[in-house]
Each structure stands twice: as structure tokens, then as C-alpha cells.
Design a protein around this motif. Sequence first.
Motif, mmCIF file in Angstrom:
data_model
loop_
_atom_site.group_PDB
_atom_site.id
_atom_site.type_symbol
_atom_site.label_atom_id
_atom_site.label_comp_id
_atom_site.label_asym_id
_atom_site.label_seq_id
_atom_site.Cartn_x
_atom_site.Cartn_y
_atom_site.Cartn_z
ATOM 1 N N UNK A 162 -24.404 31.964 -27.362
ATOM 2 C CA UNK A 162 -23.507 32.280 -26.234
ATOM 3 C C UNK A 162 -24.010 31.625 -24.958
ATOM 4 N N UNK A 163 -25.305 31.688 -24.712
ATOM 5 C CA UNK A 163 -25.877 31.066 -23.514
ATOM 6 C C UNK A 163 -25.688 29.551 -23.552
ATOM 7 N N UNK A 164 -25.884 28.956 -24.720
ATOM 8 C CA UNK A 164 -25.695 27.507 -24.848
ATOM 9 C C UNK A 164 -24.233 27.133 -24.592
ATOM 10 N N UNK A 165 -23.300 27.943 -25.087
ATOM 11 C CA UNK A 165 -21.872 27.681 -24.844
ATOM 12 C C UNK A 165 -21.535 27.816 -23.360
ATOM 13 N N UNK A 166 -22.108 28.806 -22.696
ATOM 14 C CA UNK A 166 -21.874 28.966 -21.255
ATOM 15 C C UNK A 166 -22.404 27.762 -20.480
ATOM 16 N N UNK A 167 -23.615 27.320 -20.857
ATOM 17 C CA UNK A 167 -24.186 26.147 -20.192
ATOM 18 C C UNK A 167 -23.326 24.911 -20.416
ATOM 19 N N UNK A 168 -22.805 24.747 -21.629
ATOM 20 C CA UNK A 168 -21.940 23.598 -21.938
ATOM 21 C C UNK A 168 -20.641 23.671 -21.133
ATOM 22 N N UNK A 169 -20.100 24.880 -21.007
ATOM 23 C CA UNK A 169 -18.868 25.053 -20.218
ATOM 24 C C UNK A 169 -19.119 24.699 -18.755
ATOM 25 N N UNK A 170 -20.232 25.141 -18.208
ATOM 26 C CA UNK A 170 -20.565 24.816 -16.817
ATOM 27 C C UNK A 170 -20.734 23.310 -16.639
ATOM 28 N N UNK A 171 -21.409 22.674 -17.607
ATOM 29 C CA UNK A 171 -21.618 21.228 -17.523
ATOM 30 C C UNK A 171 -20.287 20.484 -17.571
ATOM 31 N N UNK A 172 -19.409 20.898 -18.477
ATOM 32 C CA UNK A 172 -18.095 20.241 -18.582
ATOM 33 C C UNK A 172 -17.252 20.474 -17.333
ATOM 34 N N UNK A 173 -17.356 21.678 -16.764
ATOM 35 C CA UNK A 173 -16.609 21.972 -15.540
ATOM 36 C C UNK A 173 -17.088 21.081 -14.400
ATOM 37 N N UNK A 174 -18.404 20.951 -14.252
ATOM 38 C CA UNK A 174 -18.929 20.068 -13.203
ATOM 39 C C UNK A 174 -18.494 18.630 -13.448
ATOM 40 N N UNK A 175 -18.541 18.221 -14.701
ATOM 41 C CA UNK A 175 -18.171 16.849 -15.037
ATOM 42 C C UNK A 175 -16.692 16.606 -14.758
ATOM 43 N N UNK A 176 -15.824 17.539 -15.165
ATOM 44 C CA UNK A 176 -14.395 17.335 -14.943
ATOM 45 C C UNK A 176 -14.056 17.428 -13.461
ATOM 46 N N UNK A 177 -14.764 18.277 -12.718
ATOM 47 C CA UNK A 177 -14.534 18.358 -11.276
ATOM 48 C C UNK A 177 -14.918 17.043 -10.616
ATOM 49 N N UNK A 178 -16.023 16.475 -11.050
ATOM 50 C CA UNK A 178 -16.440 15.175 -10.515
ATOM 51 C C UNK A 178 -15.436 14.081 -10.840
ATOM 52 N N UNK A 179 -14.931 14.088 -12.059
ATOM 53 C CA UNK A 179 -13.918 13.090 -12.443
ATOM 54 C C UNK A 179 -12.639 13.268 -11.631
ATOM 55 N N UNK A 180 -12.222 14.533 -11.443
ATOM 56 C CA UNK A 180 -11.019 14.783 -10.655
ATOM 57 C C UNK A 180 -11.199 14.295 -9.228
ATOM 58 N N UNK A 181 -12.346 14.615 -8.630
ATOM 59 C CA UNK A 181 -12.602 14.195 -7.245
ATOM 60 C C UNK A 181 -12.626 12.670 -7.153
ATOM 61 N N UNK A 182 -13.256 12.017 -8.131
ATOM 62 C CA UNK A 182 -13.291 10.555 -8.127
ATOM 63 C C UNK A 182 -11.881 9.989 -8.261
ATOM 64 N N UNK A 183 -11.082 10.546 -9.162
ATOM 65 C CA UNK A 183 -9.703 10.088 -9.345
ATOM 66 C C UNK A 183 -8.863 10.306 -8.093
ATOM 67 N N UNK A 184 -9.071 11.453 -7.452
ATOM 68 C CA UNK A 184 -8.340 11.747 -6.220
ATOM 69 C C UNK A 184 -8.689 10.744 -5.127
#
Length: 145
Positions: A41-63
Motif C-alpha cells: 500500500x505504501x509503495x502504491x501511494x508513493x507511485x501515485x504521488x510520483x505519477x501525480x507530480x510527473x503529470x502535473x509537470x507535463x501539464x504545466x510544460x504543455x500549458x
Amino acid sequence: MTVETDMLTDAALRFSEAIRAERASTLDALANERQAALQIIQALRNETKRRTRQSTGRFAFGLLLGTAMGSAAIYVLHQRASEEMRLGLTARAESTGVSLQERVKQAIEAGKRAAANQEQAMWDDYRRRMIEQAKPKPRQEDPLF
């Protein structure tokens, strides 16, 4: 009977020890499984946080990229349009000889005339409807059965 009772007691003691040992191993196994589940569960939470940061960065770059490209396109198109407009307005003003102030006055007068014509048409339509409503309507006879 004491031999049989002793044997039964001894068998019951061994059986209860086996059950205790089995229960202890089951509880240990469950504790280990719980610990493993918590780690997953902790590993899944960490992966979700990492993906969220990554997708937020991609969105900001695209914007930012989209904003920059849109701004560049508007700038290029506006430069051409402003040059054409400047040349066109200068040519029209020189050819007609009428100043901008004169053209604005003419446009205002044309708007006033159009508004007056529309108002008159609306009054005429209103009067026509009032006359139609005031006329008595012929009575229809009820059929007798």
C-alpha cells in the motif's frame, strides 16, 4: 484405566500443543502478510504521488508551450494584419477625403434613422393588433342535438 487415561491425557496435551503451535504460526503468518500488505500500500501511494507530480509537470510544460506558441502565432498574424490595416485605412482615408470624425457622425445619424424606422414599424404593428382585437368576432351557434 489409568493407563488409558494417561494415554488420553498425554494425547490431549500433545494435540493442544500442536494446536497452539499451529495457532502461533498462523498468527505469525498473518502478521507477516499484514506487514507485506502495508508495504505494498505504501509503495502504491508513493507511485501515485510520483505519477501525480510527473503529470502535473507535463501539464504545466504543455500549458507553457501552448501559451508560447499561441502568443507567437498571434504576434505574427497581428503584425501582418496591422500593416495591412494601416495601409488600408490610410488608402481609404485618402481616397474618400472624409475624416474619421465625419464618418462617426454619419454612422450615428444612420443608427438614429434606423431606430426611428424600427420604432415606427413596431407602433404600426401594435395599432394593427389593437384594432383586430377590438373588432367583435362573429358568434358561432352551438349545434343542437
